[in-house]
Structure formats: structure tokens, C-alpha cells
Design a protein around this motif. Structure first.
Motif, PDB file in Angstrom:
ATOM      1  N   ILE A 102     -31.225 -53.889 -54.842  1.00 59.86           N
ATOM      2  CA  ILE A 102     -29.953 -54.618 -55.520  1.00 59.86           C
ATOM      3  C   ILE A 102     -30.290 -55.845 -56.343  1.00 59.86           C
ATOM      4  O   ILE A 102     -31.241 -56.730 -55.752  1.00 59.86           O
ATOM      5  CB  ILE A 102     -28.859 -54.788 -54.570  1.00 59.86           C
ATOM      6  CG1 ILE A 102     -29.098 -55.687 -53.640  1.00 59.86           C
ATOM      7  CG2 ILE A 102     -28.311 -53.485 -54.072  1.00 59.86           C
ATOM      8  CD1 ILE A 102     -28.072 -56.178 -52.684  1.00 59.86           C
ATOM      9  N   LEU A 129     -31.886 -48.040 -58.763  1.00 60.10           N
ATOM     10  CA  LEU A 129     -32.080 -46.780 -58.439  1.00 60.10           C
ATOM     11  C   LEU A 129     -33.477 -46.259 -58.990  1.00 60.10           C
ATOM     12  O   LEU A 129     -33.882 -46.369 -59.861  1.00 60.10           O
ATOM     13  CB  LEU A 129     -31.072 -45.524 -58.644  1.00 60.10           C
ATOM     14  CG  LEU A 129     -29.764 -46.073 -58.499  1.00 60.10           C
ATOM     15  CD1 LEU A 129     -28.440 -45.052 -59.055  1.00 60.10           C
ATOM     16  CD2 LEU A 129     -29.350 -46.027 -56.968  1.00 60.10           C
ATOM     17  N   ALA A 166     -26.397 -48.032 -49.732  1.00 58.20           N
ATOM     18  CA  ALA A 166     -26.427 -46.568 -49.959  1.00 58.20           C
ATOM     19  C   ALA A 166     -25.555 -45.943 -49.157  1.00 58.20           C
ATOM     20  O   ALA A 166     -25.091 -44.846 -49.650  1.00 58.20           O
ATOM     21  CB  ALA A 166     -27.776 -46.403 -49.674  1.00 58.20           C
ATOM     22  N   LEU A 215     -26.198 -41.069 -57.007  1.00 62.91           N
ATOM     23  CA  LEU A 215     -27.347 -40.590 -56.913  1.00 62.91           C
ATOM     24  C   LEU A 215     -27.686 -39.153 -57.324  1.00 62.91           C
ATOM     25  O   LEU A 215     -27.017 -38.343 -57.235  1.00 62.91           O
ATOM     26  CB  LEU A 215     -27.857 -40.781 -55.354  1.00 62.91           C
ATOM     27  CG  LEU A 215     -28.236 -42.248 -54.735  1.00 62.91           C
ATOM     28  CD1 LEU A 215     -28.595 -42.016 -53.246  1.00 62.91           C
ATOM     29  CD2 LEU A 215     -29.486 -42.641 -55.164  1.00 62.91           C
ATOM     30  N   ILE A 218     -27.274 -52.227 -58.661  1.00 61.13           N
ATOM     31  CA  ILE A 218     -27.877 -51.445 -57.922  1.00 61.13           C
ATOM     32  C   ILE A 218     -28.931 -50.895 -58.490  1.00 61.13           C
ATOM     33  O   ILE A 218     -28.700 -50.280 -59.738  1.00 61.13           O
ATOM     34  CB  ILE A 218     -27.031 -50.305 -57.074  1.00 61.13           C
ATOM     35  CG1 ILE A 218     -27.668 -49.601 -56.234  1.00 61.13           C
ATOM     36  CG2 ILE A 218     -26.252 -49.383 -58.072  1.00 61.13           C
ATOM     37  CD1 ILE A 218     -26.884 -48.826 -55.143  1.00 61.13           C
ATOM     38  N   PHE A 239     -21.314 -47.001 -58.525  1.00 54.10           N
ATOM     39  CA  PHE A 239     -21.940 -46.308 -57.520  1.00 54.10           C
ATOM     40  C   PHE A 239     -21.266 -45.292 -56.758  1.00 54.10           C
ATOM     41  O   PHE A 239     -21.763 -44.061 -56.122  1.00 54.10           O
ATOM     42  CB  PHE A 239     -22.991 -47.126 -56.848  1.00 54.10           C
ATOM     43  CG  PHE A 239     -24.100 -46.505 -55.949  1.00 54.10           C
ATOM     44  CD1 PHE A 239     -24.880 -45.699 -56.433  1.00 54.10           C
ATOM     45  CD2 PHE A 239     -23.946 -46.588 -54.567  1.00 54.10           C
ATOM     46  CE1 PHE A 239     -25.996 -44.748 -55.614  1.00 54.10           C
ATOM     47  CE2 PHE A 239     -24.864 -45.796 -53.816  1.00 54.10           C
ATOM     48  CZ  PHE A 239     -25.709 -44.810 -54.323  1.00 54.10           C
ATOM     49  N   ALA A 270     -34.740 -52.535 -51.088  1.00 56.76           N
ATOM     50  CA  ALA A 270     -33.730 -51.567 -50.204  1.00 56.76           C
ATOM     51  C   ALA A 270     -33.980 -51.800 -48.685  1.00 56.76           C
ATOM     52  O   ALA A 270     -33.422 -51.227 -47.790  1.00 56.76           O
ATOM     53  CB  ALA A 270     -33.418 -50.339 -50.741  1.00 56.76           C
ATOM     54  N   GLY A 274     -29.727 -52.652 -47.936  1.00 56.14           N
ATOM     55  CA  GLY A 274     -29.955 -51.328 -48.964  1.00 56.14           C
ATOM     56  C   GLY A 274     -29.501 -50.220 -48.296  1.00 56.14           C
ATOM     57  O   GLY A 274     -28.895 -49.401 -48.819  1.00 56.14           O
ATOM     58  N   VAL A 318     -32.209 -45.440 -53.568  1.00 54.01           N
ATOM     59  CA  VAL A 318     -31.900 -46.712 -53.575  1.00 54.01           C
ATOM     60  C   VAL A 318     -33.150 -47.470 -53.577  1.00 54.01           C
ATOM     61  O   VAL A 318     -33.831 -47.532 -52.565  1.00 54.01           O
ATOM     62  CB  VAL A 318     -30.685 -47.344 -52.748  1.00 54.01           C
ATOM     63  CG1 VAL A 318     -30.627 -49.056 -53.032  1.00 54.01           C
ATOM     64  CG2 VAL A 318     -29.511 -46.550 -53.051  1.00 54.01           C
TER      65      VAL A 318
END
Length: 490
Positions: free
Chosen positions: A360, A328, A307, A351, A326, A342, A266, A303, A357
Motif C-alpha cells: 500500500i 496489486l 487484503a 483482485l 493499494i 478495492f 504486504a 497487507g 496484494v
């Protein structure tokens, strides 16, 4: 909390800063406190380039990375452990000009001069980062580097001439090794904790410490490249009480390849992330070039773009159709999900409290996959999309085995076109099939009208981009790039 001083290298010495707001910009501090006013303020949002400076940072391999960025949206505490270079640094000790500056003079590449320091710094970064043996850059390379610098009175032709001429002048070397040693002395072994007037700035150095801070302060704002959050301060005047900066976390800068695809942390810069993606997906090259500007890509992260989840964020449609997942993170616990899952609603994502994040994961190309991404905007460079489209189909002979389609700018979030995919899957890859899929597009998207485009334009543009994709990828006489792209030979 006991505050620590911000430390950075500037004009031959280390500067220690306390008592400044956590969201004070590098530009404000440079002009108003250091009294180095060569750097200008034009837009205060990272568009015009008048504020361009060069940041030197110790890379993970111990070498120094030098990047041109927009000082107007970079927060002062992000300079900790780095070096700042402004136009005042370029003139030689004996008073002679640097080749970049001399070339601009020789080519009469400045009229009012307001934008000139920004052009100087962008060109200086290119001068430093381009190997001598590479020779003079092409017009396209110069245009890319200068995509974040605007000039309203000189015109770009003499500036481009200067960008080429500077390589003909006697070479001026830069001592990266000396700078590396100076920066090593500034590196911290732990988190920077800086506080002013009830506002807090944390800069952790490890993933574990980032996880701990995020869990302890779930309402804090995660800060990466400041290319979006910076405008919250300079344009919206938002009061950000607590920032957690991820730019010092080495694990988040990771870019690697393996059986599970291309992993991009990220914190990886946009330019670095796109380099890795274009290596496997060459058709992303134009999107890379048109994604914001070069200085923005030098500061922003992929990232952060993911996000943020803006409906006009250009990376998401392409990443979604490629099957990106993605990653997390919350205090050592990692989970993954498909990127399209997401995004829940406008500016809402999946989230959970204390989660952030981490990165990916982009699959490697499938052998039968045909992939393209397109951007419709009023300008070629540095413009927000009206529509950003991405298409990926896998064919079994002449039959569409799998279709994945996504658009940005067409809904409240980046969104897959399930109705369009359904019209394609299992059907022959022919014009009749594509026309039927184009007819299904209004059932999948109901775009709004705004300052960038009307809903009618967006729908027609999206349909025509699908048709263009077919023309480029059909089995019978596919069209070459120069037949469908006005910029192919630029």
C-alpha cells in the motif's frame, strides 16, 4: 512434487520435520511431538496468550529479530529457517531461574499457573528487546506488551510488579550473534516446497517466484501472519489444500518513504507498519495500541488486514481517509487503485485471477489536514470494534475545503460516507455544519445489530464520534485529549 523437510532451530539443535500436516500448528507440534508441555492451549485463536512462544528470525540486516507470537495459530511450516523458543529454554544450565521467572516468583505473580508460561515468554521478549540503558519500562509499555496475555486468577498487579522487578535482578545476556550464525545455515536459496497427504505448502523467497506461483495456482490461499487464516483451521476446521506463504519474501517486507508517500509492503508486520505510520500520523498511536494484541501485531501484517477486507478491520477506515492506494501484482505487472475501490461487497474485492496484494502507498500528511481515528469496543485492549471511525478534513481558514470520512463496522465493507462529506464540503467548520452532517449519517449507513452492538448504538456512536472530532479540531478552543478521552492519562 518432491517434498522438502521443514528445518528450524529448537533447544540447541536443528529439527527436521516431514510427515506432518501443512496446517499442524506450532503449539500442537511442540506439545505432542516435542513433548515440551510448558506451553499451554487455552483459546486456540490467539486471544488468551497461554500458548505464547518467541520466534527468532534472521532479519534483512543479518541480525536476529525476536518476537513473541501465539503458537496456537501459527502453522508448523512457517517455522522453516527460524528458531523456536518456549518456556523450557529459559532456565539456566545450573538450574537457576531466568530473571523473568525469578521476578514472577518473588512477586507472587502466579496462582493456578496455567497462563504463567505465556506471560513469561511475553516478558522475556521484552527483556531481550529492551536496551539496558532504557531502564525500567513504564506501566503503559508493560500493558502493551502484555495485552495478549490474559489471567483469570492472579490479577495483573503482581505480574506488572514482576515486569519491573526483573530489571533489578542480575542481568542475563542472550547470544544473538551465535543464533544468527545458526540461522544463516538454515536459510534456503529457493522456495520451500512441502507436501503431505495431498496438501501443499509453498514458501517463495522472491517477489518474482511468488508471482509465478500465484499465476500457476490462482486458487491457492495466500498466507501471511496466520492471525486470520489460522482460525479457519482451529475454529472452522477448514481444509486448506494449498498455501502460499509470503513471510520469506524480502521485497514484501519493505517499508520506505519517498515523494509518493509511505510505502508498506504486504509482508510488513503490523507493529513495524504502525511504527512507520505513527511517525507521520501521531494520532494513529491509540489505534495502534488497541489494534488486536502485541503478539498478534508481531505476526500479522498490515497487507493481510487490508487484503482480508473485513468490515471490522480497524486499519481500513484510517487508510481510506488518508487517501491510501493499494498496489496489486500479477507476474511482474503492477497496478494501483484507491483503497476504497478495492472493496466490492462483503468478502469480495477487485483482485483478478493470479493477482495478489504487493503493498500500500499512504500519502504524507497535508499541512492543512486535521485527522483523527477512533475505536468503540467493549474493552480497551484486544477487542473487536463495534465502530471504527476515521475523519480527515482540510480547512481553508474556517471553510471545509475537503472532507474524507470512513467507518468500519457500519456496512458490509469499510466504506466512505459520501453523504456526510457532501454535508461538510464548502461549509464553515462550525457546530451547525457538523450537526447537519451528523443528521446525514443515517442516509450513508444502515448498520446491523449483532453481539457487539445494536444498529441504534452504532448510528449514535458514529454521530457522536464525528462530533468529538469537531470538538478536538475546531478553530475556536479545541478540546485537549484529556478532556475527551478517558484513557488519555492511562
Amino acid at each position: 512434487m518432491e517434498t522438502q523437510a521443514i528445518r528450524f532451530f529448537y533447544r540447541g539443535k536443528v529439527h527436521e520435520v516431514t510427515g506432518e500436516a501443512t496446517t499442524r500448528t506450532v503449539l500442537q507440534y511442540t506439545r505432542e511431538d516435542l513433548h515440551c508441555t510448558g506451553t499451554k492451549e487455552g483459546c486456540a485463536e490467539g486471544d488468551c496468550g497461554a500458548c505464547t512462544v518467541v520466534i527468532g528470525e534472521l532479519a534483512d540486516d543479518g541480525n536476529v529479530a525476536l518476537r513473541a507470537v501465539n503458537a496456537c495459530i501459527q502453522f508448523l511450516p512457517t517455522l522453516d529457517g527460524k528458531a523456536l523458543f518456549t518456556v523450557e529454554d529459559l532456565r539456566h544450565a545450573d538450574g537457576t531461574l531466568h530473571p523473568v521467572q525469578q521476578a514472577l516468583v518473588d512477586c507472587h505473580a502466579s496462582q493456578c499457573g496455567f497462563c504463567t508460561p505465556g506471560f513469561v515468554m511475553s516478558l522475556w521478549a521484552m527483556y531481550l528487546n529492551r536496551p539496558v540503558e532504557a531502564g525500567c519500562p513504564s506501566r503503559r509499555e508493560i500493558d502493551d506488551v502484555l495485552s495478549g496475555n490474559l489471567c483469570r486468577c492472579t490479577g495483573y498487579r503482581p505480574i506488572v510488579d514482576a515486569a519491573q522487578k526483573m530489571y533489578d535482578l542480575p542481568r542475563h545476556e542472550f547470544d544473538r550473534k551465535a543464533l544468527a550464525e545458526q540461522l544463516k545455515a538454515l536459510q534456503r536459496g529457493d522456495t520451500l516446497s512441502y507436501e503431505h497427504d495431498g496438501h501443499v505448502f509453498h514458501a517463495p523467497r522472491t517477489l518474482a517466484e511468488l508471482g509465478r506461483l500465484r499465476a500457476a495456482y490462482p486458487d491457492a490461499r495466500i498466507l501471511a501472519g496466520s492471525t486470520d487464516v489460522g482460525l479457519w483451521v482451529t475454529k472452522q476446521f477448514r481444509d486448506l489444500k494449498h498455501l502460499i506463504y509470503i513471510g520469506q519474501v524480502a521485497e514484501l517486507r519493505e517499508i520506505s518513504e519517498g515523494p509518493n508517500g509511505i510505502y508498506i509492503g504486504a509482508g510488513a508486520l503490523l507493529n513495524d507498519a504502525f511504527d512507520a505510520l505513527v511517525n507521520h500520523y501521531p494520532d494513529l498511536a491509540e489505534l495502534r495500541q488497541r489494534f488486536a494484541s502485541f503478539p498478534i501485531r508481531n505476526a500479522g501484517t498490515l497487507g493481510g488486514n487490508v487484503a482480508n477486507g473485513s468490515p471490522i478491520g480497524d486499519s481500513m477506515p484510517a487508510l481510506i481517509v488518508l487517501g491510501t492506494r493499494i498496489v496489486l501484482h500479477r507476474e511482474g505487472v503492477v497496478r494501483e487503485m484507491p483503497l476504497e475501490d478495492f472493496y466490492i461487497a462483503y468478502q469480495k474485492n477487485a483482485l483478478e485471477a493470479g493477482e495478489f496484494v504487493q503493498g500500500i502507498r499512504v500519502p504524507l500528511p497535508a499541512s492543512a489536514q486535521r485527522f483523527r481515528t477512533y475505536k468503540l469496543a467493549k474493552r480497551f485492549d484486544q477487542d473487536i470494534s463495534a465502530v471504527c471511525a476515521a475523519f480527515a478534513v482540510e480547512l481553508d481558514g474556517d471553510t471545509v475545503r475537503s472532507a474524507r470520512i470512513a467507518f468500519g463496522g457500519m456496512a458490509a465493507t469499510p466504506k466512505r460516507g459520501s453523504a456526510i462529506e457532501a454535508a461538510l464540503n464548502g461549509q464553515p467548520w462550525t457546530e451547525a455544519t457538523v450537526r447537519a452532517a451528523m443528521a446525514a449519517l443515517p442516509t450513508a449507513y444502515q448498520p446491523l445489530s449483532d453481539m457487539r452492538a445494536t444498529s441504534t448504538y452504532r448510528l449514535a456512536g458514529a454521530q457522536n464520534l464525528l462530533y468529538r472530532f469537531f470538538l478536538e479540531t475546531r478553530n475556536d478552543a479545541p478540546l485537549a485529549a484529556h478532556e475527551v478521552n478517558a484513557f488519555a492519562n492511562v
